[in-house]
Scaffold this active site. Structure first.
Site, PDB file in Angstrom:
ATOM      1  N   ASP A 257       0.867  -1.170   0.000  1.00  0.00           N
ATOM      2  CA  ASP A 257       0.000   0.000   0.000  1.00  0.00           C
ATOM      3  C   ASP A 257       0.912   1.231   0.000  1.00  0.00           C
ATOM      4  O   ASP A 257       2.104   1.138   0.320  1.00  0.00           O
ATOM      5  CB  ASP A 257      -1.016  -0.011   1.142  1.00  0.00           C
ATOM      6  CG  ASP A 257      -0.425   0.105   2.539  1.00  0.00           C
ATOM      7  OD1 ASP A 257       0.698   0.617   2.679  1.00  0.00           O
ATOM      8  OD2 ASP A 257      -1.090  -0.339   3.493  1.00  0.00           O
TER       9      ASP A 257
ATOM     10  N   ASP B 101       1.186   3.730   1.866  1.00  0.00           N
ATOM     11  CA  ASP B 101       1.746   4.105   3.162  1.00  0.00           C
ATOM     12  C   ASP B 101       3.006   3.313   3.485  1.00  0.00           C
ATOM     13  O   ASP B 101       3.817   3.761   4.309  1.00  0.00           O
ATOM     14  CB  ASP B 101       0.709   3.880   4.261  1.00  0.00           C
ATOM     15  CG  ASP B 101      -0.505   4.762   4.102  1.00  0.00           C
ATOM     16  OD1 ASP B 101      -0.532   5.849   4.694  1.00  0.00           O
ATOM     17  OD2 ASP B 101      -1.430   4.368   3.375  1.00  0.00           O
TER      18      ASP B 101
ATOM     19  N   ARG C 117     -11.752  12.610  12.348  1.00  0.00           N
ATOM     20  CA  ARG C 117     -10.539  13.129  12.988  1.00  0.00           C
ATOM     21  C   ARG C 117     -10.639  14.642  13.171  1.00  0.00           C
ATOM     22  O   ARG C 117     -10.301  15.182  14.234  1.00  0.00           O
ATOM     23  CB  ARG C 117      -9.308  12.799  12.140  1.00  0.00           C
ATOM     24  CG  ARG C 117      -9.039  11.318  11.954  1.00  0.00           C
ATOM     25  CD  ARG C 117      -7.924  11.116  10.947  1.00  0.00           C
ATOM     26  NE  ARG C 117      -7.901   9.747  10.449  1.00  0.00           N
ATOM     27  CZ  ARG C 117      -7.229   9.350   9.375  1.00  0.00           C
ATOM     28  NH1 ARG C 117      -6.522  10.233   8.683  1.00  0.00           N
ATOM     29  NH2 ARG C 117      -7.270   8.085   8.991  1.00  0.00           N
TER      30      ARG C 117
ATOM     31  N   LYS D 265      -8.727  20.717   2.495  1.00  0.00           N
ATOM     32  CA  LYS D 265      -7.520  19.895   2.590  1.00  0.00           C
ATOM     33  C   LYS D 265      -7.328  19.048   1.344  1.00  0.00           C
ATOM     34  O   LYS D 265      -6.217  18.911   0.823  1.00  0.00           O
ATOM     35  CB  LYS D 265      -7.596  19.014   3.834  1.00  0.00           C
ATOM     36  CG  LYS D 265      -6.508  17.950   3.919  1.00  0.00           C
ATOM     37  CD  LYS D 265      -7.017  16.595   3.444  1.00  0.00           C
ATOM     38  CE  LYS D 265      -5.931  15.548   3.458  1.00  0.00           C
ATOM     39  NZ  LYS D 265      -6.379  14.254   2.904  1.00  0.00           N
TER      40      LYS D 265
ATOM     41  N   THR E 252      -3.668   2.160  -3.371  1.00  0.00           N
ATOM     42  CA  THR E 252      -3.861   3.387  -2.607  1.00  0.00           C
ATOM     43  C   THR E 252      -5.307   3.837  -2.685  1.00  0.00           C
ATOM     44  O   THR E 252      -6.009   3.551  -3.662  1.00  0.00           O
ATOM     45  CB  THR E 252      -2.949   4.513  -3.134  1.00  0.00           C
ATOM     46  OG1 THR E 252      -3.256   5.734  -2.451  1.00  0.00           O
ATOM     47  CG2 THR E 252      -3.136   4.736  -4.628  1.00  0.00           C
TER      48      THR E 252
END
Length: 267
Positions: A34, A36, A80, A109, A146
């Protein structure tokens, strides 16, 4: 009975059996990362974009790396943001207003991230490129999955991994459901023409680990720091380097070991 060697044409070249097979019936033919796992895109990418979005909305606070890692326990990004707004007593008149502001910040964002991610010059995790070159040399294919958009994910993968070392990149544009759903990993296996038994997953996120597990893949977890006990992982490492770097031979060993105890029962 004579043994025949199957040859499959993919991406302009032949892929044969690996030079160093892991074990009959459980040969490692691909590694599915992935995004990350390639780089700390959460802290060095998403966190930075959120701090810019907070400033754009006139909010005088930033997420530190420590605080952001705590919030990663919440899968949904808007949750979050809402958690941070409540913690700082911003837009607390009602949950509806908090949710609306969180949505606005998330939208800002997202727009900022698409431009920022390629300007940040994100670095590959230590030892990653050596592993990719090793995999290429022995004919082990590489895929990257991803939840990001192809418009920035593919250029970022090329930036991190170099040209020609990654066989396929699966993005949010290719699947109906994002991680932690296993759609992306399954799509990557389909692109490679392989089954879960042929591949090892490498994950740098909780959602990626859950997705890989759900797809039936043996999974190595890259944490960025520390080696916590993660029962669903075949191994846990801070990165790909160190005194005992992760290379294909170790991937083959981990893959074969996992399948010894997870092999499907014959009908």
């Amino acid at each position: 009975m004579p043994i025949t060697q199957e040859k499959t044409w993919r991406a302009g070249r032949f892929w044969w059996d690996n030079a160093a097979p892991a074990e009959a019936g459980s040969q490692l033919r691909a590694v599915v990362f992935d995004l990350d796992a390639l780089t700390d895109i959460e802290c060095d990418g998403h966190r930075v974009a959120y701090n810019a979005a907070f400033a754009a909305h006139g909010l005088d606070f930033e997420w530190s790396v420590t605080r952001y890692r705590q919030l990663l326990a919440l899968i949904d990004e808007r949750q979050r943001v809402a958690a941070e707004l409540r913690k700082r007593c911003v837009a607390t008149e009602s949950d509806v207003l908090t949710a609306l502001l969180a949505d606005d910040i998330y939208t800002t964002k997202t727009m900022m991230f698409d431009e920022l991610v390629l300007e940040r010059d994100l670095a590959p995790r230590p030892g990653l490129v050596d592993l990719l070159v090793d995999a290429f040399a022995v004919g082990v294919q590489v895929a990257v999955v991803t939840n990001g958009q192809r418009s920035w994910a593919e250029p970022l993968v090329r930036q991190l991994a170099g040209e020609g070392l990654v066989e396929t990149v699966v993005t949010v544009d290719d699947v109906k459901k994002t991680m932690p759903d296993p759609d992306a990993h399954r799509h990557a296996l389909w692109e490679l023409g392989l089954s879960a038994e042929d591949a090892l997953a490498v994950s740098g996120s909780a959602s990626g680990l859950r997705a890989a597990n759900a797809a039936g893949l043996a999974t190595v977890v890259i944490t960025g720091e520390g080696t916590p006990d993660i029962p669903t992982a075949v191994a846990v490492r801070p990165d790909f380097g160190g005194s005992e770097p992760l290379r294909v031979a170790e991937c083959q060993r981990l893959h074969a070991s996992w399948w010894k105890t997870h092999k499907p029962t014959a009908a």
